[in-house]
Design an enzyme around this catalytic site. Structure first.
Site, PDB file in Angstrom:
ATOM      1  N   SER A 148      29.135  28.804  -5.202  1.00 35.01           N
ATOM      2  CA  SER A 148      28.115  27.759  -5.088  1.00 35.01           C
ATOM      3  C   SER A 148      28.634  26.442  -5.636  1.00 35.01           C
ATOM      4  O   SER A 148      29.473  26.413  -6.556  1.00 35.01           O
ATOM      5  CB  SER A 148      26.859  28.159  -5.870  1.00 35.01           C
ATOM      6  OG  SER A 148      25.935  27.091  -5.944  1.00 35.01           O
ATOM      7  N   TYR A 161      22.407  30.741 -13.387  1.00 29.99           N
ATOM      8  CA  TYR A 161      22.980  30.929 -12.051  1.00 29.99           C
ATOM      9  C   TYR A 161      24.336  30.238 -11.943  1.00 29.99           C
ATOM     10  O   TYR A 161      25.305  30.826 -11.447  1.00 29.99           O
ATOM     11  CB  TYR A 161      22.015  30.378 -10.999  1.00 29.99           C
ATOM     12  CG  TYR A 161      22.539  30.435  -9.592  1.00 29.99           C
ATOM     13  CD1 TYR A 161      22.621  31.636  -8.900  1.00 29.99           C
ATOM     14  CD2 TYR A 161      22.959  29.273  -8.933  1.00 29.99           C
ATOM     15  CE1 TYR A 161      23.099  31.698  -7.594  1.00 29.99           C
ATOM     16  CE2 TYR A 161      23.441  29.309  -7.639  1.00 29.99           C
ATOM     17  CZ  TYR A 161      23.507  30.529  -6.969  1.00 29.99           C
ATOM     18  OH  TYR A 161      23.989  30.580  -5.685  1.00 29.99           O
ATOM     19  N   LYS A 165      28.196  31.734 -11.121  1.00 34.09           N
ATOM     20  CA  LYS A 165      29.029  31.249 -10.020  1.00 34.09           C
ATOM     21  C   LYS A 165      30.332  30.633 -10.537  1.00 34.09           C
ATOM     22  O   LYS A 165      31.366  30.706  -9.858  1.00 34.09           O
ATOM     23  CB  LYS A 165      28.254  30.241  -9.170  1.00 34.09           C
ATOM     24  CG  LYS A 165      27.126  30.883  -8.373  1.00 34.09           C
ATOM     25  CD  LYS A 165      27.629  31.982  -7.444  1.00 34.09           C
ATOM     26  CE  LYS A 165      26.555  32.554  -6.566  1.00 34.09           C
ATOM     27  NZ  LYS A 165      27.065  33.573  -5.614  1.00 34.09           N
TER      28      LYS A 165
END
Length: 254
Positions: A148, A161, A165
């Protein structure tokens, strides 16, 4: 016959992945489903993995002849039982992931565990299994991890998150070095926001703000991600290794 040239529309265009054995995780919906269609279209002998049986059954109807495996990649042992006995693959696409945004101080243990277990541990486990098979077969291979843009730029509400990533990016770079002696390339594709079931909880105002801050003023599509995965899988770009390939319309360049 010599001297006769077929019109471009009548020429047979070779499929770039014809005969290649490929496995993709998180293929039941969203970006993974679109990548599965792209690999199938290019002639790959496809195995798809998802935790949702209904999604796999639907995909099998859309793509006749594919193999499907239903397993929750958060379960380390079940994953090894499901994938450990498979024949060797040429291609691995680690697409499965889980994400939730929200204030860091409100992020629950459950959500944190879900993201770490799926995004980091799940990717490590699957990659160990599949690349071990590639090494044993001795034919090399290619791995693409779906990461991401969040790993490169701070985004409100994305701390946990983004951390998972960033770990995917680090795994990508280190494995590119470690596995290169086995003729295995490892890269990641790092997309900006893509509208999927996983991202639909993000407020429209936040999505629009991201679009306006992107130099191209465009939001990314799943099809663009899939085309980039195909590019990274192409044997003609064999020098691309250990790259975190940003798909962000120039957002991180500003």
């Amino acid at each position: 016959m010599a001297g006769i040239h077929l019109p471009l529309t009548q020429r047979r265009v070779p499929k770039s992945l014809a005969g290649k054995k490929a496995i993709i995780t998180g293929a039941g919906r969203g970006i993974g489903q679109v990548i599965a269609h792209a690999l199938y279209r290019e002639g790959a002998r496809l195995t798809t993995v998802s935790k949702t049986k209904e999604n796999l059954e639907k995909l099998q109807k859309e793509l006749p002849g594919i193999n499907t495996i239903c397993v929750n990649l958060r379960d380390w042992d079940a994953t090894r039982q499901s994938l450990g006995q498979l024949p060797p693959f040429d291609i691995l696409v680690n697409n499965a992931g889980f994400g939730r945004s929200g204030p860091f101080l409100d992020m629950s243990r459950e959500l944190t565990d879900n993201m770490i277990d799926m995004n980091i541990k799940g990717t490590i486990n699957v990659t160990q299994i599949i690349t071990s098979g590639m090494i044993a077969a001795g034919n090399g291979g290619t791995v693409v991890n779906v990461s991401s843009m969040a790993s490169h730029r701070s985004l409100s509400g994305h701390t946990v998150y983004a951390a998972t990533k960033a770990a995917i990016d680090a795994i990508t770079r280190n494995l590119a070095r470690e596995l290169s002696r086995h003729n295995i390339r490892v890269n990641s594709v790092n997309p900006s926001y893509v509208c999927t079931d996983m991202t639909k909880h993000i407020p429209d105002a936040a999505v629009e703000k991201l679009r306006l801050l992107t130099p191209t003023r465009k939001l990314l599509t799943s099809e663009e991600v899939a085309e980039t995965v195909l590019f990274l899988l192409n044997g003609s770009v064999s020098s691309i290794n250990g790259v975190n390939f940003l798909l962000d319309g120039g957002y991180t360049a500003t």
